[in-house]
Design a protein around this motif. Structure first.
Motif, mmCIF file in Angstrom:
data_model
loop_
_atom_site.group_PDB
_atom_site.id
_atom_site.type_symbol
_atom_site.label_atom_id
_atom_site.label_comp_id
_atom_site.label_asym_id
_atom_site.label_seq_id
_atom_site.Cartn_x
_atom_site.Cartn_y
_atom_site.Cartn_z
ATOM 1 N N GLU A 349 72.069 -28.714 65.235
ATOM 2 C CA GLU A 349 72.162 -29.593 64.082
ATOM 3 C C GLU A 349 71.704 -28.905 62.799
ATOM 4 N N GLU A 353 78.095 -24.534 60.198
ATOM 5 C CA GLU A 353 79.231 -24.664 61.104
ATOM 6 C C GLU A 353 79.779 -23.297 61.519
ATOM 7 N N GLN A 354 79.772 -22.345 60.571
ATOM 8 C CA GLN A 354 80.334 -21.031 60.856
ATOM 9 C C GLN A 354 79.518 -20.251 61.896
ATOM 10 N N ILE A 356 77.740 -21.777 64.519
ATOM 11 C CA ILE A 356 77.532 -22.517 65.771
ATOM 12 C C ILE A 356 78.068 -21.762 66.994
ATOM 13 N N LYS A 380 71.575 -24.524 57.936
ATOM 14 C CA LYS A 380 72.034 -25.581 57.034
ATOM 15 C C LYS A 380 70.871 -26.499 56.693
#
Length: 668
Positions: A349, A353-354, A356, A380
């Motif tokens: 979390e 995103e890049q 993950i 993030k």
């Protein structure tokens, strides 16, 4: 221009930011300040705007702030510094300050944004720690259960201590090393046994002795050392820079018993000077009585907990399912979350995103027992912004059972931006280099074209002059013949000059072709001398020769004649008329053929001897030079001799003492 909506968004972020933010001009005058900073310091806008920022900085912090401001003006971004700020009510706070240039392509005036994070609460942490220690005794009703829990906890933090990528050591009040981790021993090149019991001064470079002494004095006054730059000395004598941070260790009665020190190797990122995390001493003694074990482990838990919570790096502890079971204050504040919002959440979390997919691979590798060290992951924040970090993880177990992992996360935003800037600069340099190569090529093509075009009309000029001198078109007066010979002489000089220019160009481009054959050097010398003899006799100059016969050498005959001819004409130019002397010598010297052409001309200063072989160089002289001089002849000679793998140089004892030109050619 920044769109109004975007500008409004930045302004809103500026005003509601939890950090204290202000804008300064080049002199440190406050141009703007956010609402949070005004409220925090207790001032109004009118009391701050237009005043120097240094009016609100007290004590030794003014020097630190001034040095940081100068570095920010020079580099565009300032270092992270700790300063003391005075509130309106005369109370002071401590803050971490960072500044950077605000780009503005529409104005030549420079302004800087300054952010300050209040760290006064760190001092309150120590008081809470003492309260927690008192409550710890009441927390354990069952000593055996507490013993087992604390053993696991001690092992977890011990594992963190031992396998931390930073260099950790624990010392007593006399500066004697009581413990260190593997990273400390390996980086200094010692075995642990060679370190324990030694003085910290044994590992300090001479250049940092005074700095360390000042740091010890600071520790005695404040109980801590924060981000002090110290150069360590390895066993092999080499030294390297570190940032050292330390805090006092206390016994169960609150007495200072030593200090835990964290040293971060900043060899690769020395300019960045990232803060070092505080660390904790080794506790690994055996206890005979359960109650004594409980008390000692309670102390150890509190000390390691303090290290964990107050570390400047982000730290988190996860279980085998990837759920966060603990994190430190730095982790929560950097991600913009409250601690309670983080605990129980998945590690994915908080990842961009890049990153993950990469984090999934890292997590699976860790579960297979693979060490995780310095993996680049983008994190993030709660507000959606992302930033790059280096992630290292260690495993802690209870017996053979894996309980989870401790993770150290270092923010490398500054390093990432620096690397990006370097890549952009390299691309720009490559582009400029290619343009320069193209310009150089165009210049060379232009010179080649112009020399050929200049030489073309000279051929008919010399031919028609020669034809007129034969009086084929009629009888000429002596004055007419004199003028025609002058035209021919200057046309021939211009032809030779253009030829020299072409030869220099070909030599520079590596395009001069040589026709190599076995030749008699004596014959080459004689042929060159005969070509210049009329000019020598015309000037009343004496020429003497000493040429050893039957010296054969593989060379381009015409080019070697050109070399000797150029050197002889150069000697002729600088010899006095009617009293000049030129001597030419050829002989075998060991494994080399030696040619020496000496004159009794104006001579040269020692500093000019190398320059005569440089293109277009001319010696300043009052001697009348019939053949002129372009400064190319000896440069051509040097190029041709070196293409024959030989050497050419000049020698002179000074002004008025003549000059010798030496040529050496390998006879092997």
């Amino acid at each position: 221009m920044i769109p109004h909506s975007l500008s409004s968004m930045y302004r809103t972020f500026y005003e509601i930011s939890p950090d204290l933010i202000c804008i300064l001009d080049e002199k440190g005058i406050i141009l703007d300040i956010n609402k949070h900073m005004l409220e925090h310091l207790g001032y109004t806008t009118d009391e701050v705007i237009g005043r120097s920022c240094f009016d609100f900085i007290v004590g030794d912090s003014q020097i630190t702030a001034l040095n940081g401001f100068k570095e920010m003006m020079e580099k565009g971004i300032g270092p992270q510094i700790e300063i003391e700020i005075i509130r309106k009510n005369k109370q002071s706070i401590f803050g971490l300050c960072k500044g950077a240039l605000i780009p503005n392509e529409f104005s030549s005036k420079r302004s800087y944004i300054i952010t300050i994070r209040d760290i006064s609460i760190l001092k309150q942490t120590l008081q809470r720690a003492h309260i927690a220690e008192e409550q710890a005794d009441k927390r354990y009703a069952d000593l055996k259960s507490a013993h087992d829990d604390l053993l696991a906890l001690e092992k977890k933090y011990r594992n963190l201590y031992e396998h931390a990528p930073d260099l950790l050591r624990t010392i007593n009040l006399d500066g004697v090393i009581l413990d260190c981790n593997e990273s400390y021993a390996q980086n200094l090149g010692y075995a642990k046994e060679e370190i324990i019991g030694k003085s910290i001064s044994d590992h300090i470079s001479e250049k940092s002795c005074n700095t360390l002494s000042d740091g010890i004095e600071e520790w005695k006054k404040t109980g801590k050392i924060s981000n002090l730059e110290i150069w360590l000395k390895r066993k092999d004598g080499t030294i390297f820079p570190t940032l050292i941070s330390g805090t006092s260790l206390y016994d169960e009665n609150g007495n200072v018993i030593g200090r835990t020190v964290s040293l971060r190797d900043i060899t690769d990122i020395h300019d960045a000077k990232m803060k070092m995390e505080q660390d904790q001493e080794k506790i690994n003694e055996q206890y005979s009585e359960l109650k004594k074990t409980h008390e000692l482990l309670s102390v150890a838990e509190q000390k390691f907990r303090s290290l964990y919570d107050t570390s400047p790096d982000m730290m988190r502890t996860i279980d085998v399912n990837g759920l966060i079971v603990d994190c430190n204050d730095s982790y929560a504040s950097n991600l913009g979350h409250e601690k309670n919002d983080i605990l129980g959440k998945s590690i994915f979390e908080h990842s961009a995103e890049q990153s993950i997919p990469q984090l999934v691979d890292i997590f699976n590798s860790w579960k297979k027992g693979i060490d995780i060290k310095n993996k680049e992951i983008w994190f993030k924040r709660k507000n959606g912004t992302i930033f790059p970090c280096l992630l290292s993880a260690t495993t802690f177990c209870h017996g053979d059972k894996i309980l989870g992992s401790n993770t150290v996360i270092k923010d490398i935003t500054e390093l990432y931006e620096a690397r990006k800037t370097i890549e952009e600069n390299q691309s720009h340099i490559k582009e400029q280099y290619e343009k320069l190569c193209q310009v150089e090529k165009s210049k060379e093509e232009f010179i080649t074209m112009m020399t050929h075009e200049l030489k073309t009309p000279l051929v008919p000029i010399i031919g028609y002059v020669d034809l007129l001198l034969t009086e084929s078109f009629g009888t000429l007066t002596e004055e007419q013949k004199k003028k025609l010979r002058l035209i021919r002489t200057n046309s021939q000089y211009l032809t030779n000059l253009i030829s020299d220019m072409l030869d220099v160009q070909k030599i520079d481009l590596g395009q001069l072709k040589l026709t190599m054959n076995r030749n008699n050097l004596q014959e080459i010398m004689l042929q060159a001398i005969e070509g210049i003899r009329p000019d020598i006799e015309k000037r009343g100059i004496t020429l003497s020769t000493n040429l050893q016969p039957d010296l054969f050498y593989v060379c381009d005959k015409l080019r070697m004649i050109q070399v000797i001819n150029n050197v002889l004409y150069n000697a002729l130019d600088f010899c006095p008329i009617n009293t000049g002397n030129i001597s030419v010598k050829l002989y075998l010297d060991g494994t080399n053929y030696r040619i020496i052409i000496k004159d009794n001309g104006v001579g040269m200063l020692k500093d000019n001897l190398e320059k005569v072989f440089v293109k277009f160089y001319q010696i300043d002289t009052s001697v009348t030079r019939e053949h002129g001089g372009s400064g190319l002849g000896l440069a051509v000679c040097k190029g041709i001799v070196e293409m024959h793998h030989g050497k050419i140089w000049a020698h002179s004892d000074g002004l008025g003492k003549g000059t010798e030109i030496h040529i050496s050619l390998s006879a092997v």
